[in-house]
Design a protein around this motif. Structure first.
Motif, PDB file in Angstrom:
ATOM      1  N   VAL A   1       0.854  -1.199   0.000  1.00 11.62           N
ATOM      2  CA  VAL A   1       0.000   0.000   0.000  1.00 11.62           C
ATOM      3  C   VAL A   1       0.890   1.250   0.000  1.00 11.62           C
ATOM      4  N   PHE A   2       0.509   2.274  -0.855  1.00 16.46           N
ATOM      5  CA  PHE A   2       1.336   3.470  -1.010  1.00 16.46           C
ATOM      6  C   PHE A   2       0.452   4.728  -0.894  1.00 16.46           C
ATOM      7  N   ARG A   3       1.099   5.816  -0.572  1.00 15.63           N
ATOM      8  CA  ARG A   3       0.467   7.121  -0.699  1.00 15.63           C
ATOM      9  C   ARG A   3       0.726   7.588  -2.132  1.00 15.63           C
ATOM     10  N   VAL A   4      -0.316   8.009  -2.829  1.00 11.18           N
ATOM     11  CA  VAL A   4      -0.166   8.451  -4.216  1.00 11.18           C
ATOM     12  C   VAL A   4      -0.331   9.977  -4.269  1.00 11.18           C
ATOM     13  N   ARG A   5       0.573  10.633  -5.005  1.00 11.74           N
ATOM     14  CA  ARG A   5       0.504  12.076  -5.177  1.00 11.74           C
ATOM     15  C   ARG A   5       0.276  12.363  -6.676  1.00 11.74           C
TER      16      ARG A   5
ATOM     17  N   GLY B   1      -0.415  15.550  -8.726  1.00 11.45           N
ATOM     18  CA  GLY B   1      -0.465  17.015  -8.736  1.00 11.45           C
ATOM     19  C   GLY B   1      -0.613  17.520  -7.315  1.00 11.45           C
ATOM     20  N   ASN B   2      -1.754  18.246  -7.094  1.00  8.05           N
ATOM     21  CA  ASN B   2      -2.021  18.789  -5.764  1.00  8.05           C
ATOM     22  C   ASN B   2      -2.880  17.862  -4.914  1.00  8.05           C
ATOM     23  N   SER B   3      -3.261  16.769  -5.436  1.00 16.08           N
ATOM     24  CA  SER B   3      -4.132  15.835  -4.722  1.00 16.08           C
ATOM     25  C   SER B   3      -3.298  14.674  -4.182  1.00 16.08           C
ATOM     26  N   THR B   4      -3.753  14.167  -3.059  1.00 18.55           N
ATOM     27  CA  THR B   4      -3.131  12.943  -2.499  1.00 18.55           C
ATOM     28  C   THR B   4      -4.229  11.935  -2.203  1.00 18.55           C
ATOM     29  N   GLY B   5      -3.860  10.723  -2.256  1.00 16.66           N
ATOM     30  CA  GLY B   5      -4.773   9.644  -1.944  1.00 16.66           C
ATOM     31  C   GLY B   5      -3.975   8.369  -1.639  1.00 16.66           C
ATOM     32  N   THR B   6      -4.592   7.208  -1.867  1.00 18.19           N
ATOM     33  CA  THR B   6      -3.957   5.915  -1.572  1.00 18.19           C
ATOM     34  C   THR B   6      -4.080   5.032  -2.797  1.00 18.19           C
ATOM     35  N   ALA B   7      -3.048   4.196  -3.032  1.00 19.83           N
ATOM     36  CA  ALA B   7      -3.066   3.190  -4.100  1.00 19.83           C
ATOM     37  C   ALA B   7      -2.468   1.894  -3.548  1.00 19.83           C
ATOM     38  N   PHE B   8      -2.840   0.753  -4.126  1.00 16.33           N
ATOM     39  CA  PHE B   8      -2.311  -0.549  -3.663  1.00 16.33           C
ATOM     40  C   PHE B   8      -2.058  -1.453  -4.856  1.00 16.33           C
ATOM     41  N   ALA B   9      -1.015  -2.288  -4.714  1.00 16.45           N
ATOM     42  CA  ALA B   9      -0.662  -3.255  -5.760  1.00 16.45           C
ATOM     43  C   ALA B   9      -1.685  -4.378  -5.763  1.00 16.45           C
ATOM     44  N   ILE B  10      -2.002  -4.898  -6.946  1.00 16.83           N
ATOM     45  CA  ILE B  10      -3.016  -5.940  -7.079  1.00 16.83           C
ATOM     46  C   ILE B  10      -2.583  -6.939  -8.144  1.00 16.83           C
ATOM     47  N   GLY B  11      -2.916  -8.193  -7.917  1.00 13.30           N
ATOM     48  CA  GLY B  11      -2.729  -9.234  -8.909  1.00 13.30           C
ATOM     49  C   GLY B  11      -1.283  -9.576  -9.172  1.00 13.30           C
ATOM     50  N   LYS B  12      -1.074 -10.219 -10.344  1.00 11.79           N
ATOM     51  CA  LYS B  12       0.244 -10.677 -10.766  1.00 11.79           C
ATOM     52  C   LYS B  12       1.021  -9.531 -11.405  1.00 11.79           C
TER      53      LYS B  12
ATOM     54  N   ASN C   1      -7.845   8.651   2.498  1.00 14.12           N
ATOM     55  CA  ASN C   1      -8.092   7.198   2.454  1.00 14.12           C
ATOM     56  C   ASN C   1      -8.608   6.760   1.085  1.00 14.12           C
ATOM     57  N   SER C   2      -9.014   7.687   0.246  1.00 17.16           N
ATOM     58  CA  SER C   2      -9.583   7.327  -1.054  1.00 17.16           C
ATOM     59  C   SER C   2      -8.591   6.496  -1.861  1.00 17.16           C
ATOM     60  N   GLY C   3      -9.097   5.395  -2.392  1.00 20.70           N
ATOM     61  CA  GLY C   3      -8.275   4.495  -3.190  1.00 20.70           C
ATOM     62  C   GLY C   3      -7.582   3.417  -2.368  1.00 20.70           C
ATOM     63  N   GLY C   4      -7.744   3.459  -0.990  1.00 23.54           N
ATOM     64  CA  GLY C   4      -7.108   2.442  -0.157  1.00 23.54           C
ATOM     65  C   GLY C   4      -7.884   1.127  -0.143  1.00 23.54           C
ATOM     66  N   PRO C   5      -7.189  -0.002   0.149  1.00 30.30           N
ATOM     67  CA  PRO C   5      -7.864  -1.302   0.146  1.00 30.30           C
ATOM     68  C   PRO C   5      -8.679  -1.531   1.417  1.00 30.30           C
TER      69      PRO C   5
END
Length: 402
Positions: free
Chosen positions: A227-231, A233-244, A360-364
């Protein structure tokens, strides 16, 4: 007539005991007696071999022990006379002519032995044992002794049979007890095996229950590296690795469309993944505005999370991981409040009560099995404990990267 000594000097005169005048009176008799016409030593005398014992047959006439009939009974012989175990008498007696029946104290005639003498059969033809102190002839055993040996042998045989029977009975009992013991041991082993199988089954069930038990700490430890913090531009949120891993290498990730929409609208495609003091560039590959999902890809290699194969149920415990207000690696827990079907032009959503905030948007959203069940996307304003997530199945079906 015979006299004492080796020769006769003539007839005895009166008053001198039958000895010639001027002759000294003889002393004790010598150890041998000479009958008329021959020198005679009694059988068994020193230097004389024993006389052969002729075959004997019972007398047919009274007094038939020699040539002459037996004389009338006479007085008991003097002590020491022959035939009574004593020494020769010291008193001279009448001589016995050859062939005459000897009187008491004289040796028997040659070739005959009166009945009753040791070694001779009795008068009626029955054998008689040896005299007192004499052994039995070689090879002969008295009848009473033979009967005693037979009885002893029978007693020993009986005792041996009894001992053999007792031993056989004891062996049989031991064999039966051994068989019973083997049966009990086999039964105990079978019972132990059954109990062991039962214990193994219960242990497996307990392991499954323990695995299914909700453990936020274990879930967070397994999920946080992906799980990562994604930046953007001026927005921040969350992203996570999925699958193969991605087809051309690297890693596929999910986030919300509203996190990257400003860049997507301006044609920008580059975002950055941040974790602690590390930063990795990523590319916006494709977006789904209707379901608020965006597909990112980075050249870095990270472990992809696994999507849950089944839909969530109300009351299921969950963990939400993200970067609220830019605070990366934040973890909150709660339960699934409800599964909301699609309606009013919007897709289905998962309602949960775990606290979430902007960032928290985009977090698993993770279940107790460390599987992704949804993507956190919004929260209700002016309310507490109402969060919404896009079901992971919607994202996987739209982008085919799970």
């Amino acid at each position: 007539m015979t006299g004492y000594g080796s020769a006769d000097k003539g007839p005895a005169g009166p008053g001198d005991g039958g000895f010639p005048p001027g002759t000294a009176r003889p002393g004790p008799l010598p150890p041998r007696i000479e009958p008329v016409g021959s020198a005679y030593l009694p059988p068994g005398a020193p230097g004389q071999p024993p006389a052969p014992r002729p075959a004997w047959s019972p007398p047919t006439q009274p007094g038939q022990w020699g040539a002459a009939p037996a004389p009338a009974p006479a007085a008991a012989p003097a002590v020491g006379s022959w035939g009574h175990g004593g020494a020769p008498s010291t008193t001279p007696g009448p001589s016995t002519p050859p062939g005459a029946t000897p009187g008491p104290g004289w040796p028997p005639a040659s070739g005959s032995t009166p009945p009753g003498v040791p070694g001779q059969p009795p008068a009626h033809g029955h054998p008689q044992g040896p005299g007192p102190g004499q052994p039995y002839p070689a090879g002969s055993v008295p009848a009473t002794k033979g009967r005693g040996l037979t009885v002893t042998a029978l007693v020993l045989a009986g005792l041996l049979a009894v001992v053999t029977g007792v031993q056989a009975y004891q062996i049989n009992r031991l064999s039966n007890r051994l068989g019973d013991t083997d049966s009990r041991v086999a039964a105990a082993q079978a019972a132990d095996g059954t109990r062991l199988d039962g214990l193994e089954s219960r242990a497996g069930a307990l392991e499954k229950q323990a695995g299914a038990a909700f453990n936020p700490e274990a879930v967070a430890s397994a999920v946080l590296p992906s799980v990562f913090r994604v930046r953007a531009g001026n927005s921040t949120g969350t992203a996570f690795a999925i699958g193969k891993p991605a087809a051309g290498g690297g890693t596929n990730l999910f986030t919300n469309y509203h996190v990257v929409d400003a860049l997507w609208q301006t044609g920008e495609r580059e975002v950055f993944l941040e974790r602690t003091d590390q930063r990795f560039p990523a590319t916006i590959v494709r977006v789904d505005e209707a379901n608020d999902v965006a597909h990112l890809r980075t050249n870095g290699k990270f472990t992809g999370l696994v999507a849950a194969p089944a839909a969530v149920k109300s009351g299921q415990q969950i963990v939400v991981v993200g970067a609220p207000l830019g605070l990366e690696d934040s973890v909150t827990t709660g339960v699934v409040s409800a599964f909301r079907e699609a309606g009013g032009g919007e897709g289905p959503v998962i309602q949960f009560d775990a606290p979430i905030n902007p960032g928290n948007s985009g977090g698993p959203v993770i279940n107790g099995s460390k599987q992704v069940v949804g993507i956190a996307t919004a929260k209700a304003r002016n309310a507490e404990g109402i969060g919404l997530a896009v079901p992971i199945k919607v994202a996987c079906d739209g982008f085919k990267i799970c």
